[in-house]
Each structure stands twice: as C-alpha cells, then as structure tokens.
Scaffold this motif. Sequence first.
Motif, PDB file in Angstrom:
ATOM      1  N   ALA A 109     -39.465  77.810  -2.674  1.00 33.32           N
ATOM      2  CA  ALA A 109     -38.516  78.735  -2.044  1.00 33.32           C
ATOM      3  C   ALA A 109     -37.134  78.124  -1.904  1.00 33.32           C
ATOM      4  O   ALA A 109     -36.969  76.910  -1.741  1.00 33.32           O
ATOM      5  N   SER A 110     -36.116  78.998  -1.946  1.00 26.65           N
ATOM      6  CA  SER A 110     -34.740  78.578  -1.713  1.00 26.65           C
ATOM      7  C   SER A 110     -34.522  78.347  -0.221  1.00 26.65           C
ATOM      8  O   SER A 110     -35.326  78.763   0.618  1.00 26.65           O
ATOM      9  N   THR A 131     -25.152  80.774   2.401  1.00 26.45           N
ATOM     10  CA  THR A 131     -25.499  79.885   1.294  1.00 26.45           C
ATOM     11  C   THR A 131     -24.933  80.379  -0.027  1.00 26.45           C
ATOM     12  O   THR A 131     -24.375  79.597  -0.811  1.00 26.45           O
ATOM     13  N   VAL A 132     -25.070  81.668  -0.289  1.00 25.33           N
ATOM     14  CA  VAL A 132     -24.546  82.219  -1.551  1.00 25.33           C
ATOM     15  C   VAL A 132     -23.033  82.038  -1.619  1.00 25.33           C
ATOM     16  O   VAL A 132     -22.484  81.636  -2.656  1.00 25.33           O
ATOM     17  N   THR A 253     -29.482  72.983  -1.015  1.00 23.30           N
ATOM     18  CA  THR A 253     -29.483  74.131  -1.929  1.00 23.30           C
ATOM     19  C   THR A 253     -29.914  73.717  -3.333  1.00 23.30           C
ATOM     20  O   THR A 253     -30.298  74.560  -4.142  1.00 23.30           O
ATOM     21  N   GLN A 254     -29.825  72.418  -3.629  1.00 21.47           N
ATOM     22  CA  GLN A 254     -30.159  71.918  -4.958  1.00 21.47           C
ATOM     23  C   GLN A 254     -31.612  71.455  -5.066  1.00 21.47           C
ATOM     24  O   GLN A 254     -32.227  71.544  -6.131  1.00 21.47           O
ATOM     25  N   LEU A 351     -30.929  81.798  -7.992  1.00 21.35           N
ATOM     26  CA  LEU A 351     -32.285  81.670  -7.448  1.00 21.35           C
ATOM     27  C   LEU A 351     -32.358  82.149  -5.993  1.00 21.35           C
ATOM     28  O   LEU A 351     -33.338  82.766  -5.582  1.00 21.35           O
ATOM     29  N   THR A 352     -31.304  81.867  -5.235  1.00 22.72           N
ATOM     30  CA  THR A 352     -31.276  82.289  -3.831  1.00 22.72           C
ATOM     31  C   THR A 352     -31.265  83.804  -3.716  1.00 22.72           C
ATOM     32  O   THR A 352     -32.008  84.385  -2.913  1.00 22.72           O
TER      33      THR A 352
END
Length: 485
Positions: A109-110, A131-132, A253-254, A351-352
């Motif tokens: 999961a993100s 985050t985006v 996030t990576q 992906l997020t």
Amino acid sequence: MISFLGAITALVLAYFFYGKFIERFFGADDNKITPAIRLEDGVDFIPMPTWKMFTIQFLNIAGLGPIFGAILGAMYGPMSYIWIVLGCIFMGTVHDYFSGMLSIRNNGASLPEIVGKYLGPAFQNFLRVFTVLLLIFVGVAFVTGPAGLLKDLTGGGMQWWLYGIFAYYLMATLLPINKIIGKIYPLFGAALLIMAVSIAGMMIFKSASGSFHLNEISFSQMTNMHANPGKNILYPMMFIVISCGAISGFHSTQSPMMARCMKKESYGRPVFYGAMIAEGIVAIIWATAAMNFFGGVNGLNSTMLSGHNPAWVVNEICNSWLGKVGAVFAIVGVIACPITTGDTAFRSARLTIADMFHFKQKSLKSRLIVSIPLFAVGFLLSQLEFSTIWKYLGLSNQILSMIMLWTAAMYLAKQGKNHLLLSIPACFMTAICFTYILVAPFNNGGIAIDTNIGYSIGIAIAFAAFGLFEHSIKKKIKTPKLNIR
C-alpha cells in the motif's frame, strides 16, 4: 579528520547493531509471503534482487537531497554534523524502515492508505491530497532545475528541455518498473555513491599528506554560524534545510515501490534501513567537503552569499579534486540524479492515486488514465518560479515525516510493543514543524512571530500531540469484553 571518520563510523555501526535491533523489534518474518510474490503483475509488483533494490531505493530517496541539503546545512556550522548523524540513526532509518515494512505488511500500500489504517480516515484523506501535491511539486522541482542546467550547457531552449524531460518522466511512470528504473537506476545510484566516496577519499588523502586541513568539531562551534543567523534560525530551520541525510518524509512515499518488489521481509534492513544509512554517509561527506573546501564555515558562507549556489559548489569541488572524471560526476549529480528523483515522484503519485480509487494498474490504458491528468498539472506548475516551488517543499517534507512517525508509533502500540521508539521522534518532529511555521521568516513560509513565544508554543503542541496520541491508544486498543448471554 577524527570528527569526519567518527561520524562515518557511527553511521556504519548503526546499520549493523541498531539496524539489527530495529529489525527484530519490528518482527521481520521470512515465512510471510510478500506482495511481490503474492500479487506479481509484471508492472509494479515484480520480484527484484536485493542489490538492485538497494541502489534503486538509494537513488529514489537521495537524488540531490543529501548533497544540496548538506551544503546548505553546513552553512550553520558543525551543528549540522550532530543532526545528520543522530537524526539518521534514531529517526531517518526507523522512519524509512517502518514505512517500507508496513507497506509490505499491507499489500504494498501507498503511504495514505497505511496512515489511514493506523491513524484513521481523517488523516488518510488529508494525506491523499497532501502526498499527491507534494509528489507533483517534487517532480516539478526536479524537472525545472535540470532543464535550466541543460539549457546553459547546450544553448538550447528551456521549453524544449522541459518537453524532453517530461516525455522521459511519462515513459518511466508508465512502463513496468524493471524496464527503465530497474535497468538504469542501479547505474546512477552507483555513480552517486562513487562520487561521494571519491570526494571522501580525496579529503582523507589530502589531509594525510598535509595539503588540506580538515577542521575538527569543538564545543565552541556548537552555535549558529550562519552568516545571517537572524533570518536562518538554527532551531528549527536547520532541521528543515537538512532533511535528506537525517530524516525525510518524501522517503515514505518511495518505499512502497520497493516494498512491491521485495522477495523476503529480511531484505528490508539492507534496502530500507541500509539505503538511509548510505544517504546519511553521503550527507556527512558533502557537509564536510563544503565546510572545509573554502577554508571553513565562514568561507563557505561568504562563497554562498556572493551569489553561488549548491550546484556551483558541487561542480567546483568535483572539478578541483577529481578533474575530468569529477566533471562527469558533477553532471550526473546535478542533472541525472534530480531527473531520476522526479520520475519516481510521478510514479509514486500514480500509485497513490490508483490505491486511493482502488484502480488496478496492470493495463497501459489504466495507467494512462491516471498519468495524463497528473502530468498536465505538473507541466502547468513547471511554469512557476523554481524558488516558489522549492520554498514549501522542505516544510511539507518534514510534516510528512512527522505523520509517518506517528503512524509507525501507532502500529507498535497496536502490536503491544513500546511505542516510545517512534513516538519520541514523532514528538520532536512535531515541535520542529510547528515551531518552523511560527518563527520562520515570511519569505520561507513562516509567520515570523517572536522566537521565544514560537518555541514555547511549538513545544506545547508537541506535548499536546503526545497526549492525544496516548488518549487515542486507549480508545483504539481496548481490552476485549466478555460476551455474556
């Protein structure tokens, strides 16, 4: 030289001892089938060798961060050493390790989905947007810089270089992770490490031969040595300037990208924990080089205030100490590495968003549906001034690290383990972030109130956050009730 070698030694020993402790404390279990095996799709979930994952993770989280951030942080003096070493060992590494391992435990999961599970839907929804936006800003920040440098080197048009880099970003975002990222990232990651090791080797050699003097850390230097201390407050601004190398929320996030490629949970320590240690070492090397190449901290400050920037410093040091090879390393460092950070930022954003809407990404059509609007927004933002974009990245980065630390602390609490290992760092980062908002100058994203008042409020907020966290634990983790009929 003792200070430099001592710092490097502390980071290396931390990997073998504290890293092993963190691995056992988390409970890494090779009997659990990882998402890379269980959910393999040939696009994002693809098993990879450990060495390849390490170099990709290192490049994903590093880029220019531990170089530029360390150089800017070195302007504050040897206090940057303390933050890089202790921050990396006790905060950055556990932050990265838990963000990667919690992703593995939750089907790759993100970050927002992980946060939502442990801190609730309110934090989840906030993180989905936050985050985006952060990832898009990171991608944009690392396209405008290299495009400008390429324009200067080739004499071409800035707009055409933007088109070219964005075209590469789109390919790297859409293609399976083993096609571009899996093939070229290990090379660039190795180049970044070799460049840092070469600079370290030259410092040691020149110091041993007497042609170069490496200053030692002393207690008298444990002050704010920045040329403009009023506008560059040691606490909390240095802790925001130096993120990569100490602790960086962007890393969380990576990590899910490699969490989707890991064949065994025991690989988490070399990949997540180890890559962060490597980044800390790179940061120490460049902080040391910057503080000593110009004759000391005051010389570095004078150089930077005369109109030069970190990219110029990198180029000057590499060319002076490494010659023509150094020139190649400088190009890799200031052009290729930021581009590779930018493309993984956009891939993480894809992906997020896909996780947010439970939108499978196996088909190219599905990936295009998410990516095209993402890149359209990114291209529009690339027209803004670079300084406008960069100004808010540092603070946003550390807010993300703060939330990830609280998330990992809640995971430990739910597992019945001592959460202080992560809740104390979470408290510290909470104080840093809120104090920065209160006392930093307007042009750095703060509201510039009196520092004494700002410090008091920032600390009070951190203690209040800890109290709310403890209260939340009692509400969420209840003793099972007997079912009486």
